[in-house]
Scaffold this motif. Structure first.
Motif, short mmCIF file in Angstrom:
data_model
loop_
_atom_site.label_atom_id
_atom_site.label_comp_id
_atom_site.label_asym_id
_atom_site.label_seq_id
_atom_site.Cartn_x
_atom_site.Cartn_y
_atom_site.Cartn_z
N ASN A 127 27.92 39.45 20.04
CA ASN A 127 27.83 38.49 21.14
C ASN A 127 27.55 37.08 20.61
OD1 ASN A 127 25.20 38.49 20.35
ND2 ASN A 127 24.40 39.53 22.17
N LYS A 128 27.56 36.95 19.26
CA LYS A 128 27.27 35.64 18.67
C LYS A 128 28.25 35.34 17.55
CE LYS A 128 23.51 33.10 16.44
NZ LYS A 128 22.29 33.28 15.67
N GLN A 162 33.97 40.18 16.27
CA GLN A 162 33.53 39.12 17.19
C GLN A 162 34.05 39.38 18.60
OE1 GLN A 162 31.43 36.97 16.72
NE2 GLN A 162 31.50 36.36 14.57
N ASP A 163 33.31 38.90 19.58
CA ASP A 163 33.79 38.92 20.94
C ASP A 163 35.12 38.15 21.00
OD1 ASP A 163 33.32 39.10 23.93
OD2 ASP A 163 33.55 36.93 23.64
N SER A 166 35.11 34.67 22.73
CA SER A 166 34.37 33.68 21.93
C SER A 166 35.26 33.15 20.80
CB SER A 166 33.10 34.29 21.34
OG SER A 166 32.27 34.76 22.38
N GLN A 167 36.05 34.05 20.22
CA GLN A 167 36.97 33.63 19.15
C GLN A 167 38.02 32.66 19.70
OE1 GLN A 167 37.09 34.64 15.62
NE2 GLN A 167 38.46 32.87 15.67
N ILE A 199 28.78 30.26 19.17
CA ILE A 199 29.14 30.64 20.55
C ILE A 199 28.44 31.94 20.86
CG2 ILE A 199 31.02 31.25 22.11
CD1 ILE A 199 32.84 29.44 20.46
N ARG A 200 27.68 31.94 21.95
CA ARG A 200 26.99 33.15 22.37
C ARG A 200 27.49 33.55 23.74
NH1 ARG A 200 20.69 32.23 21.28
NH2 ARG A 200 20.49 33.75 19.63
N LYS A 201 27.59 34.86 23.93
CA LYS A 201 28.08 35.32 25.23
C LYS A 201 27.18 36.41 25.77
CE LYS A 201 32.22 37.20 27.26
NZ LYS A 201 33.63 37.38 27.04
N VAL A 208 28.94 32.03 28.82
CA VAL A 208 29.10 31.58 27.43
C VAL A 208 28.28 30.32 27.18
CG1 VAL A 208 30.78 30.66 25.76
CG2 VAL A 208 31.40 32.61 27.20
N VAL A 210 27.86 27.35 24.21
CA VAL A 210 28.42 26.80 22.97
C VAL A 210 27.38 25.85 22.37
CG1 VAL A 210 30.27 25.35 22.02
CG2 VAL A 210 30.77 26.92 23.91
#
Ligand SMILES: C[S@@+](CC[C@H](N)C(=O)[O-])C[C@H]1O[C@@H](n2cnc3c(N)ncnc32)[C@H](O)[C@@H]1O
Length: 449
Positions: A127-128, A162-163, A166-167, A199-201, A208, A210
């Motif tokens: 998530n990060k 990675q999520d 987010s990518q 970036i965290r989700k 999200v 940023v």
């Protein structure tokens, strides 16, 4: 005596703590990236140190049945997923063994260690996302992951852990940064603007956050970038700028400004909702975090009358997760913003029996134990483990149970070797928080003797 550039054929007899294969030549240890226990390989020696050496595979003479074609183009260079060439189920066995080996070294025996709990689908779990941004050797902007043990950035447009959204946001951010002519940071000249993108989700809320880490406070066109990015992605709830002008490997600086939105996102763990701010710690794999915390709470065997200490509590997640089964929670954490989050999180979840203190555990615990008597202590320190004084304080006041959560089996084993003077190590449960990487999380329960 082993020498650099020598060639050898070796049997891989074990797997090291960073996932490398281990071989011995006349008793001398050789670490070989990408080799699997049970294989026979031709290697060339690349580096010799006083008590061990490194080798590189030239040819695999006898392949392990657990070897798999890697599905990632950068895995060999990035060093993140250092077990990606091994069948996933086998990587779990390797991690269980790794925990047992560390415990055996430190304790001279192996307590009960359960099989590592893996993920059903170990893909896109993080998530990060945290990418350095810099320049390549031609001076062009580049964003991605560091090549293993270097500061060379490998362009990363796709990453299997990675999520995915987010990518995409990271790719869009980088494109906009280049279009707007915002300069990437140049580590050698210490010039340029953008150093890192984080970036965290919230995987359950889809919110999200940023965080743009910059070298200087005033970055031309950063507002335009923020406008364009938020127009493109509705899920972005907030954007922060963190300023880090220091010549250091530490990613975040001391100052954070909110450029867009509220300055936090929310996510759920179990039934509990958590507020997360840019500088607070939050576990990177929420699916496995629920597994880990459930196990920790199960180990604590709470009946509703216990006072709990949640040491290294971050945003208060473990204590709050256990709050409905305890009389009181006292959390300690060094990051002020995380403690602010923890207090808000207690309110958000209608948890009234909590207290959160900001400061170092080693500083605050001696005073806390004078005021409160803990029945159960949760400890979840960073990779370096606990300061010896923290363990000494616990040995003095002897809470009935200690539940130790650790992301580093070596320091877990070292700390257990001190605690086991007055505690019995009942059980250790490894949990695969970081699939395909060599990292291994564990939760361990200790009972006062
Ligand atoms: C592995 S994280 C665990 C956080 C939390 N328990 C969780 O599960 O999200 C370790 C935490 O310890 C904090 N920390 C590091 N050193 C500390 C110290 N000396 N005293 C108090 N907290 C510390 C870090 O800021 C981080 O939030």
């Amino acid at each position: 005596m082993i020498k650099k550039n020598e060639k050898h054929t070796v049997d891989i007899i074990d797997q090291g703590i960073e996932g490398q294969g281990i071989a011995k030549i006349d008793g001398f240890t050789i670490f070989i990236n990408g080799a699997i226990k049970g294989e026979k390989v031709n290697i060339v020696i690349t580096k010799v140190l006083s008590s061990y050496a490194y080798g590189k595979i030239l040819e695999i003479k006898e392949k392990s049945e657990f070897r798999r074609e890697s599905d990632c183009v950068t895995y060999k260079r990035c060093g993140g997923c250092s077990l990606r060439h091994i069948d996933y189920k086998k990587t779990l066995e390797i991690k269980t063994e790794m925990v047992k080996n560390c415990l055996k070294k430190a304790l001279n025996y192996i307590p009960i260690v359960n099989d590592c709990i893996g993920m059903e689908s170990p893909l896109y779990y993080r998530n990060k996302l945290q990418y350095p941004i810099g320049v390549d050797n031609l001076g062009n902007p580049v964003m991605g992951v560091y090549a293993n043990r270097t500061h060379e950035i490998i362009e990363t447009k796709e990453c299997l852990i990675q999520d995915e959204e987010s990518q995409q946001i990271a790719n869009c951010f980088f494109k906009l940064m280049v279009e707007l002519n915002i300069k990437p940071y140049n580590e050698s000249s210490r010039t340029g603007d953008i150093r890192h993108l984080i970036i965290r989700k919230g995987k359950k809320t889809n919110e999200v956050m940023v965080t743009i880490v910059t070298n200087t406070e005033n970055v031309k066109e950063i507002e335009t970038l923020v406008d364009k990015l938020t127009n493109e992605y509705e899920s972005i709830k907030t954007i922060a700028q963190n300023i880090n002008s220091k010549n250091t490997n530490v990613i975040l600086g001391d100052k954070t400004k909110i450029l867009y939105g509220s300055g936090y996102i929310e996510d759920y763990l179990g039934d509990y909702k958590f507020k997360i701010s840019p500088v607070s710690f939050y576990q990177v794999n929420p699916i496995q975090t629920e597994v880990l915390y459930s196990k920790a709470v199960e180990y604590a065997e709470l009946t509703g009358i216990e006072t709990i200490f949640d040491l290294y509590c971050g945003i208060g997640t473990i204590g709050i997760f256990a709050s409905d089964k305890a009389k009181k929670i006292c959390g300690i954490e060094v990051i002020p913003e995380a403690i602010e989050n923890a207090k808000e999180n207690a309110k958000l979840n209608n948890v009234k029996n909590s207290e959160f203190l900001v400061g170092e555990v080693e500083e605050l615990l001696p005073d806390l134990v004078k005021k409160e008597e803990a029945d159960v202590v949760f400890i979840d320190p960073p990779r370096k483990g606990c300061e010896k004084t923290v363990l000494e304080t616990l040995l003095e006041v002897k809470p009935k149970k200690i539940v130790y959560i650790s992301c580093n089996p070596a320091t877990l084993a070292r700390d257990l070797s001190i605690l086991c003077n007055k505690y019995e190590i009942k059980e250790v449960q490894p949990v695969d928080m970081f699939p395909y990487t060599s990292h291994c999380e564990s939760v361990c329960v200790l009972e006062r003797k």
